[in-house]
Scaffold this motif. Structure first.
Motif, PDB file in Angstrom:
ATOM      1  N   SER A   1       0.675  -1.163   0.105  1.00 59.84           N
ATOM      2  CA  SER A   1      -0.038  -0.089  -0.221  1.00 59.84           C
ATOM      3  C   SER A   1       0.899   1.292   0.269  1.00 59.84           C
ATOM      4  O   SER A   1       0.575   2.157  -0.834  1.00 59.84           O
ATOM      5  N   ARG A   2       1.793   1.308   0.767  1.00 58.00           N
ATOM      6  CA  ARG A   2       2.892   2.390   0.795  1.00 58.00           C
ATOM      7  C   ARG A   2       3.291   2.671  -0.500  1.00 58.00           C
ATOM      8  O   ARG A   2       3.700   3.937  -0.914  1.00 58.00           O
TER       9      ARG A   2
ATOM     10  N   TYR B   1       1.135   3.936  -3.114  1.00 60.72           N
ATOM     11  CA  TYR B   1       1.052   5.564  -2.571  1.00 60.72           C
ATOM     12  C   TYR B   1       1.932   6.283  -3.032  1.00 60.72           C
ATOM     13  O   TYR B   1       2.008   7.419  -3.589  1.00 60.72           O
ATOM     14  N   LYS B   2       3.205   5.879  -2.919  1.00 56.59           N
ATOM     15  CA  LYS B   2       4.490   6.452  -3.295  1.00 56.59           C
ATOM     16  C   LYS B   2       4.426   6.947  -4.723  1.00 56.59           C
ATOM     17  O   LYS B   2       4.866   8.028  -5.318  1.00 56.59           O
TER      18      LYS B   2
ATOM     19  N   CYS C   1       1.840   6.523  -7.062  1.00 55.25           N
ATOM     20  CA  CYS C   1       0.369   7.043  -7.614  1.00 55.25           C
ATOM     21  C   CYS C   1      -0.442   7.896  -6.947  1.00 55.25           C
ATOM     22  O   CYS C   1      -1.236   8.375  -7.458  1.00 55.25           O
ATOM     23  N   GLY C   2      -0.025   7.978  -5.727  1.00 56.04           N
ATOM     24  CA  GLY C   2      -0.569   8.815  -4.750  1.00 56.04           C
ATOM     25  C   GLY C   2      -2.047   8.353  -4.250  1.00 56.04           C
ATOM     26  O   GLY C   2      -2.884   9.057  -3.618  1.00 56.04           O
ATOM     27  N   VAL C   3      -2.095   7.136  -4.423  1.00 58.92           N
ATOM     28  CA  VAL C   3      -3.266   6.425  -3.799  1.00 58.92           C
ATOM     29  C   VAL C   3      -2.897   5.262  -3.097  1.00 58.92           C
ATOM     30  O   VAL C   3      -2.004   4.588  -3.565  1.00 58.92           O
ATOM     31  N   GLY C   4      -3.528   4.604  -1.920  1.00 57.32           N
ATOM     32  CA  GLY C   4      -3.165   3.504  -1.260  1.00 57.32           C
ATOM     33  C   GLY C   4      -4.217   2.485  -1.479  1.00 57.32           C
ATOM     34  O   GLY C   4      -5.206   2.788  -2.337  1.00 57.32           O
TER      35      GLY C   4
ATOM     36  N   GLU D   1      -8.039   3.774  -0.821  1.00 58.30           N
ATOM     37  CA  GLU D   1      -8.800   4.537  -1.849  1.00 58.30           C
ATOM     38  C   GLU D   1      -8.904   3.694  -3.180  1.00 58.30           C
ATOM     39  O   GLU D   1     -10.184   3.740  -3.763  1.00 58.30           O
TER      40      GLU D   1
ATOM     41  N   ILE E   1      -4.801   7.209 -11.739  1.00 58.30           N
ATOM     42  CA  ILE E   1      -3.602   6.151 -11.481  1.00 58.30           C
ATOM     43  C   ILE E   1      -3.182   5.483 -12.935  1.00 58.30           C
ATOM     44  O   ILE E   1      -2.407   4.677 -13.082  1.00 58.30           O
TER      45      ILE E   1
END
Length: 193
Positions: free
Chosen positions: A141-142, A145-146, A148-151, A154, A186
């Motif tokens: 998840s991290r 997120y790093k 794409c800006g979503v975890g 979301e 994404i």
């Protein structure tokens, strides 16, 4: 009392050939192929009508619709699983080596028990591996997120995008506007699997 044959306009009559029948509904005329089949318990064969098309003064407009049996229909969660699979970063895969697909399949199955992944892959048991799956899920998840800006949280809004399998035909269910925006953000496009 004698049976009287139905009278149709001349432009309809010319399509009433042997092995067909015409039915009128409202002001429209419909052409059917007529066959029969034996039914246990009945004395005579029973008629079976198969729709051909609508009869117009210009000819028969044939139906291009096909009947699909829904008894074997399968519905799988597709959106969330497909997005996570597509977004899975190489820096998460690399430490897992050849196990990354199995580990990701287990994570997806735990996150989404009806994931289409189980349709395409055999999902192994957690106990077959020595990984801490909660830590692997958090790491995944991290890293998503790093990049794409979503975890994962979301991405769960994509869970209501389904893969519907009707025999050999596969279709993706409706994608709502907020889901389309997330997919654009994404940069994931859904092609058939």
């Amino acid at each position: 009392m004698p049976v009287t044959e139905k009278k149709y306009p001349e432009w309809v009559q010319k399509y009433r050939t042997r092995g067909t029948t015409v039915k009128k509904k409202g002001d429209s005329y419909y052409l059917y192929k007529r066959t029969s089949r034996r039914v246990k318990g009945k004395k005579y064969p029973q008629p079976v009508d198969t729709y051909i098309g609508v009869i117009t003064p210009n000819g028969v407009i044939q139906s291009n619709k096909k009947k699909v049996s829904l008894t074997d229909a399968e519905v799988w969660e597709y959106g969330f699983s497909k997005a996570v699979w597509e977004l899975c970063p190489d820096d998460w895969k690399k430490p897992l080596g050849d196990d990354w697909e199995d580990v990701l399949s287990i994570i997806l199955f735990k996150q989404s028990p009806t994931s289409y992944i189980q349709r395409t892959r055999t999902i192994k048991k957690e106990s077959d591996f020595r990984y801490q799956f909660a830590a692997q899920t958090a790491s995944l998840s991290r890293r998503i997120y790093k990049t794409c800006g979503v975890g994962l949280e979301e991405l769960h809004q994509l869970e209501t995008i389904y893969l519907i399998c009707l025999g050999k035909t596969e279709i993706i269910s409706r994608i709502h506007e907020e889901q389309r925006e997330l997919l654009r953000k994404i940069q994931v496009a859904f092609d058939m699997c």
